[in-house]
Motif scaffolding. Sequence first.
Motif, short mmCIF file in Angstrom:
data_model
loop_
_atom_site.label_atom_id
_atom_site.label_comp_id
_atom_site.label_asym_id
_atom_site.label_seq_id
_atom_site.Cartn_x
_atom_site.Cartn_y
_atom_site.Cartn_z
N ARG A 80 1.76 -0.56 -4.10
CA ARG A 80 1.07 0.66 -4.56
C ARG A 80 -0.20 0.92 -3.75
N ALA A 81 -0.95 -0.13 -3.45
CA ALA A 81 -2.18 0.04 -2.69
C ALA A 81 -1.89 0.57 -1.29
N VAL A 82 -0.88 0.04 -0.64
CA VAL A 82 -0.55 0.49 0.72
C VAL A 82 0.06 1.89 0.69
N GLN A 83 0.83 2.22 -0.33
CA GLN A 83 1.37 3.57 -0.42
C GLN A 83 0.25 4.60 -0.57
N TRP A 84 -0.71 4.32 -1.46
CA TRP A 84 -1.84 5.23 -1.65
C TRP A 84 -2.68 5.30 -0.38
N ALA A 85 -2.91 4.17 0.27
CA ALA A 85 -3.69 4.17 1.50
C ALA A 85 -3.00 4.98 2.59
N THR A 86 -1.69 4.86 2.69
CA THR A 86 -0.94 5.62 3.70
C THR A 86 -1.08 7.12 3.47
N VAL A 87 -0.94 7.54 2.24
CA VAL A 87 -1.06 8.96 1.92
C VAL A 87 -2.46 9.47 2.21
N LEU A 88 -3.47 8.74 1.78
CA LEU A 88 -4.85 9.19 1.97
C LEU A 88 -5.27 9.18 3.44
N VAL A 89 -4.86 8.17 4.19
CA VAL A 89 -5.20 8.12 5.61
C VAL A 89 -4.45 9.21 6.38
N ALA A 90 -3.20 9.47 6.01
CA ALA A 90 -2.44 10.54 6.68
C ALA A 90 -3.08 11.90 6.41
N LEU A 126 4.12 -13.53 -8.57
CA LEU A 126 4.43 -13.04 -7.23
C LEU A 126 4.94 -11.61 -7.29
N ASN A 127 5.76 -11.32 -8.27
CA ASN A 127 6.29 -9.99 -8.44
C ASN A 127 5.17 -8.99 -8.75
N GLN A 128 4.20 -9.39 -9.55
CA GLN A 128 3.08 -8.52 -9.89
C GLN A 128 2.20 -8.25 -8.67
N SER A 129 1.93 -9.27 -7.87
CA SER A 129 1.12 -9.06 -6.68
C SER A 129 1.86 -8.20 -5.64
N PHE A 130 3.18 -8.34 -5.59
CA PHE A 130 3.97 -7.49 -4.69
C PHE A 130 3.82 -6.02 -5.06
N TRP A 131 3.93 -5.69 -6.34
CA TRP A 131 3.82 -4.30 -6.75
C TRP A 131 2.41 -3.76 -6.55
N LEU A 132 1.42 -4.61 -6.73
CA LEU A 132 0.04 -4.19 -6.50
C LEU A 132 -0.19 -3.87 -5.02
N GLU A 133 0.31 -4.75 -4.14
CA GLU A 133 0.18 -4.51 -2.70
C GLU A 133 0.96 -3.26 -2.29
N PRO A 147 3.77 -8.42 6.53
CA PRO A 147 3.25 -7.21 5.89
C PRO A 147 1.83 -7.37 5.35
N SER A 148 1.51 -8.53 4.82
CA SER A 148 0.15 -8.74 4.31
C SER A 148 -0.87 -8.74 5.43
N TRP A 149 -0.52 -9.33 6.56
CA TRP A 149 -1.42 -9.32 7.71
C TRP A 149 -1.62 -7.90 8.24
N LEU A 150 -0.57 -7.11 8.25
CA LEU A 150 -0.69 -5.73 8.69
C LEU A 150 -1.57 -4.92 7.75
N ALA A 151 -1.45 -5.15 6.44
CA ALA A 151 -2.29 -4.46 5.47
C ALA A 151 -3.76 -4.84 5.66
N MET A 152 -4.03 -6.12 5.89
CA MET A 152 -5.41 -6.54 6.14
C MET A 152 -5.93 -5.97 7.45
N GLY A 153 -5.08 -5.91 8.47
CA GLY A 153 -5.48 -5.32 9.75
C GLY A 153 -5.82 -3.85 9.61
N ALA A 154 -5.03 -3.13 8.82
CA ALA A 154 -5.31 -1.72 8.59
C ALA A 154 -6.63 -1.54 7.84
N MET A 155 -6.88 -2.40 6.87
CA MET A 155 -8.14 -2.32 6.13
C MET A 155 -9.33 -2.59 7.04
N LEU A 156 -9.21 -3.61 7.90
CA LEU A 156 -10.30 -3.92 8.82
C LEU A 156 -10.50 -2.82 9.86
#
Length: 105
Positions: free
Chosen positions: A12-22, A3-10, A73-82
């Motif tokens: 990092r992915a959302v941090q990178w996505a936020t920077v790139l989309v901004a 669970l801790n590993q998947s948290f850090w993966l999510e 938070p996971s639903w929001l990340a999926m919504g942003a991806m969609l």
Amino acid sequence: ERLNQSFWLELRAVQWATVLVALSAFTGMIWANFSWGGASYPDPWLFGCTATLLLLIAWHVADISSNRQSTIPSWLAMGAMLMLLWTTLGPALGWTAPSLHSVGP
């Protein structure tokens, strides 16, 4: 541990996505300002990018204010991806209004 590993993966992915989309939204606004005379010209791609950025910011707020048992938070990340996928493919497939990139004002 898993669970801790998947948290850090999510995270990092959302941090990178936020920077790139901004950066994408910012450069799109600059381009629209020079091309069409206004930073918020009604372009579906620019509005979709802004909506994706708002969903990613909501993810950061929900992640800070909730415990890790919450799935919001996971639903929001999926919504942003969609939203980003729909923004990218929508005009090309005819799901949304055609983009102004192809026809111009």
